[in-house]
Design an enzyme around this catalytic site. Structure first.
Site, PDB file in Angstrom:
ATOM      1  N   ASP A 132       0.382  -1.040   0.684  1.00 34.34           N
ATOM      2  CA  ASP A 132      -0.006  -0.440   0.406  1.00 34.34           C
ATOM      3  C   ASP A 132       1.059   1.411  -0.233  1.00 34.34           C
ATOM      4  O   ASP A 132       1.743   1.246   1.052  1.00 34.34           O
ATOM      5  CB  ASP A 132      -0.613   0.127   1.164  1.00 34.34           C
ATOM      6  CG  ASP A 132      -1.906   1.283   1.113  1.00 34.34           C
ATOM      7  OD1 ASP A 132      -3.250   1.205   1.317  1.00 34.34           O
ATOM      8  OD2 ASP A 132      -2.152   2.037   0.662  1.00 34.34           O
ATOM      9  N   ASP A 173      -3.710   2.526  -5.823  1.00 30.09           N
ATOM     10  CA  ASP A 173      -2.174   2.735  -4.689  1.00 30.09           C
ATOM     11  C   ASP A 173      -1.904   1.163  -3.418  1.00 30.09           C
ATOM     12  O   ASP A 173      -1.065   0.944  -3.414  1.00 30.09           O
ATOM     13  CB  ASP A 173      -2.281   3.398  -3.705  1.00 30.09           C
ATOM     14  CG  ASP A 173      -2.780   3.889  -2.312  1.00 30.09           C
ATOM     15  OD1 ASP A 173      -3.808   3.001  -2.108  1.00 30.09           O
ATOM     16  OD2 ASP A 173      -1.920   3.915  -1.285  1.00 30.09           O
ATOM     17  N   GLU A 174      -3.231   0.363  -4.224  1.00 31.90           N
ATOM     18  CA  GLU A 174      -2.973  -1.335  -3.255  1.00 31.90           C
ATOM     19  C   GLU A 174      -2.975  -2.562  -4.088  1.00 31.90           C
ATOM     20  O   GLU A 174      -4.186  -2.348  -5.025  1.00 31.90           O
ATOM     21  CB  GLU A 174      -3.224  -0.818  -1.555  1.00 31.90           C
ATOM     22  CG  GLU A 174      -5.075  -0.968  -2.255  1.00 31.90           C
ATOM     23  CD  GLU A 174      -5.498  -0.850  -0.508  1.00 31.90           C
ATOM     24  OE1 GLU A 174      -4.627  -2.220   0.270  1.00 31.90           O
ATOM     25  OE2 GLU A 174      -6.166  -0.247  -0.708  1.00 31.90           O
TER      26      GLU A 174
HETATM   27  P1  TTP Z   1      -5.321   5.045   0.931  1.00 34.33           P
HETATM   28  O1  TTP Z   1      -4.392   4.015   0.688  1.00 34.33           O
HETATM   29  O2  TTP Z   1      -6.466   4.622   1.678  1.00 34.33           O
HETATM   30  O3  TTP Z   1      -4.243   6.295   1.504  1.00 34.33           O
HETATM   31  P2  TTP Z   1      -3.698   7.343   1.271  1.00 34.33           P
HETATM   32  O4  TTP Z   1      -2.088   6.352   0.323  1.00 34.33           O
HETATM   33  O5  TTP Z   1      -3.257   8.328   0.591  1.00 34.33           O
HETATM   34  O6  TTP Z   1      -2.190   6.410   2.482  1.00 34.33           O
HETATM   35  P3  TTP Z   1      -1.730   5.820   3.482  1.00 34.33           P
HETATM   36  O7  TTP Z   1      -2.614   4.508   2.078  1.00 34.33           O
HETATM   37  O8  TTP Z   1      -0.588   5.770   3.796  1.00 34.33           O
HETATM   38  O9  TTP Z   1      -2.359   6.011   4.750  1.00 34.33           O
HETATM   39  O10 TTP Z   1      -5.409   5.803  -0.316  1.00 34.33           O
HETATM   40  C1  TTP Z   1      -5.228   5.698  -1.443  1.00 34.33           C
HETATM   41  C2  TTP Z   1      -5.484   7.220  -2.514  1.00 34.33           C
HETATM   42  O11 TTP Z   1      -7.138   6.961  -2.959  1.00 34.33           O
HETATM   43  C3  TTP Z   1      -5.449   8.367  -1.857  1.00 34.33           C
HETATM   44  O12 TTP Z   1      -4.396   8.623  -2.021  1.00 34.33           O
HETATM   45  C4  TTP Z   1      -6.080   9.394  -2.021  1.00 34.33           C
HETATM   46  C5  TTP Z   1      -7.230   8.675  -3.232  1.00 34.33           C
HETATM   47  N1  TTP Z   1      -8.190   8.155  -1.634  1.00 34.33           N
HETATM   48  C6  TTP Z   1      -9.460   9.136  -2.050  1.00 34.33           C
HETATM   49  O13 TTP Z   1      -9.402   9.904  -2.931  1.00 34.33           O
HETATM   50  N2  TTP Z   1     -11.067   9.525  -1.308  1.00 34.33           N
HETATM   51  C7  TTP Z   1     -10.369   8.913   0.283  1.00 34.33           C
HETATM   52  O14 TTP Z   1     -11.985   8.675   0.804  1.00 34.33           O
HETATM   53  C8  TTP Z   1      -9.644   7.654   0.005  1.00 34.33           C
HETATM   54  C9  TTP Z   1      -9.773   6.724   1.609  1.00 34.33           C
HETATM   55  C10 TTP Z   1      -8.050   8.014  -0.795  1.00 34.33           C
HETATM   56 MG    MG Z   2      -2.362   3.542   0.826  1.00 33.01          MG
END
Ligand code: TTP
Ligand code: MG
Length: 357
Positions: free
Chosen positions: A9, A104-105
């Site tokens: 992730d 992203d994951e």
């Molecule tokens: P996440 O993997 O949930 O968050 P992140 O990568 O920003 O942070 P981390 O994993 O370090 O906690 O989501 C990935 C991307 O998806 C995030 O950068 C932006 C997008 N996203 C949104 O647009 N709205 C949302 O509500 C969420 C949760 C994510």
């Molecule tokens: Mg993330």
């Protein structure tokens, strides 16, 4: 046999891309999302911004109150998609069993893998290093024997996190884990669990399967299993994929058949490469042409066998080009797509291997 699952992730994904592309933002509270003066929401924010209690889906108007110094940036989805494709390409270097959950994951089943490396720890470290080198973006990895634990592990030490949970550690780890951290137990359920004095895994374990089902319905079964480290869900790459294609819009309309064919060949080569990486094949090839006047046509041909070979595709496309007005009428866009997709042979899991980290 114990499986070896990696969950990767990216950290503060959109924000990290913005910081990479504008190093002046390094170390600052960066928020990607709508304008702070309008009714928008936060997509994500840098870890610096999280210290102020800012998080995804929060109204930007609240975020700016919590951190007036925050730097707001509008999302650039193209840049995030590019990074997403880059990391996926890296995953497919290791295994065909890649299950993306979002841009992203992804979960990777590396029980058997293209590198023939037994240690999932080593593989995960290598993947993180490759991501860093290729994208200059931070990521976290979790390694375990099922999806649930791998996912929790990747979240455990974020950002730049790395955690391995081996089978022998799972029970103790889960008993001491806050119920809020259990992936799959939502906020509303956590509230109900608190009412029943369930705060940690060990509290949840006191409830029988029957009790949990009577409290939470079908999900009770899932909760009963995960707190015992049981999650048999497979990593699946069987996304319903109907076609695999690419297209190019030219900067100026083109008449020359040779130039257009060169572009078609380029696209086809990328498609073949992509499909080979993902281990998929297709049987129907479609050529799409949009002329200068926006008239659009498609021409298709179905092959006898499934293919992901560049040569077989291009041979078919040469026939399709003849059925168009390419060379006689200016063209603004060409596209190639393969449909009737099947998965290639998934790697058979042959041996009962010990769980080596
Ligand atoms: P996440 O993997 O949930 O968050 P992140 O990568 O920003 O942070 P981390 O994993 O370090 O906690 O989501 C990935 C991307 O998806 C995030 O950068 C932006 C997008 N996203 C949104 O647009 N709205 C949302 O509500 C969420 C949760 C994510
Ligand atoms: Mg993330």
């Amino acid at each position: 046999m114990n499986r070896k699952i990696i969950h990767i992730d990216m950290d503060a994904f959109y924000a990290s891309v913005e910081i990479r592309d504008n190093p002046k933002l390094q170390g600052k509270p960066v928020i990607v999302g709508g304008s702070p003066y309008k009714r928008g929401v936060v997509c994500t924010c840098s870890y610096e911004a999280r210290k102020y209690g800012i998080h995804s889906a929060m109204a930007t108007q609240i975020a700016v109150k919590r951190c007036p110094n925050a730097i707001f940036i509008h999302p650039r989805f193209e840049a995030y998609h590019k990074a997403s494709r880059q990391i996926r390409d890296i995953f497919y270097e290791y295994t065909n069993l890649v299950e993306p959950l979002s841009l992203d994951e992804a979960y990777l089943d590396v029980t058997t893998n293209h590198k023939n490396i037994k240690s999932a720890t080593l593989l995960a470290k290598e993947i993180l290093a490759k991501i860093k080198k290729k994208t200059q973006l931070p990521a976290s990895a979790g390694v375990s024997y099922n999806k649930f634990l791998a996912k929790i592990a990747s979240d455990y030490n974020k950002p730049n996190g790395f955690k391995v949970i081996i089978p022998e550690q799972a029970s103790e780890f889960l008993e001491n884990l806050d119920i809020k951290k259990f992936y799959g137990i939502g906020k509303k359920t956590v509230k109900i669990m608190h009412q029943y004095n369930i705060y940690k895994g060990k509290d949840l374990k006191k409830y029988s399967r029957v009790q949990l089902v009577s409290l939470f319905g079908k999900m009770g079964n899932f909760y009963y299993d995960i707190v015992r480290g049981i999650d048999l869900r497979e990593v699946t790459n069987k996304r319903e994929r109907k076609s695999y294609g690419k297209e190019t819009t030219f900067e100026e309309d083109i008449l020359s058949k040779d130039r257009i064919f060169t572009e078609i060949a380029k696209i086809t080569s990328l498609i073949a490469e992509g499909m080979q990486k993902e281990g998929i094949k297709g049987r129907t090839i479609t050529l799409k042409v949009k002329y200068y006047d926006f008239q659009q046509i498609t021409r298709s041909i179905s092959l006898e066998n499934y293919t992901n070979s560049y040569q077989e595709m291009i041979d078919a496309i040469i026939l399709l080009v003849k059925k168009t007005e390419i060379g006689r009428k200016k063209v603004r866009l060409v596209g190639v797509a393969l449909s009737l997709i099947i998965e290639g042979k998934l790697q058979a899991i042959q041996l009962k291997l010990p769980f080596i980290y």
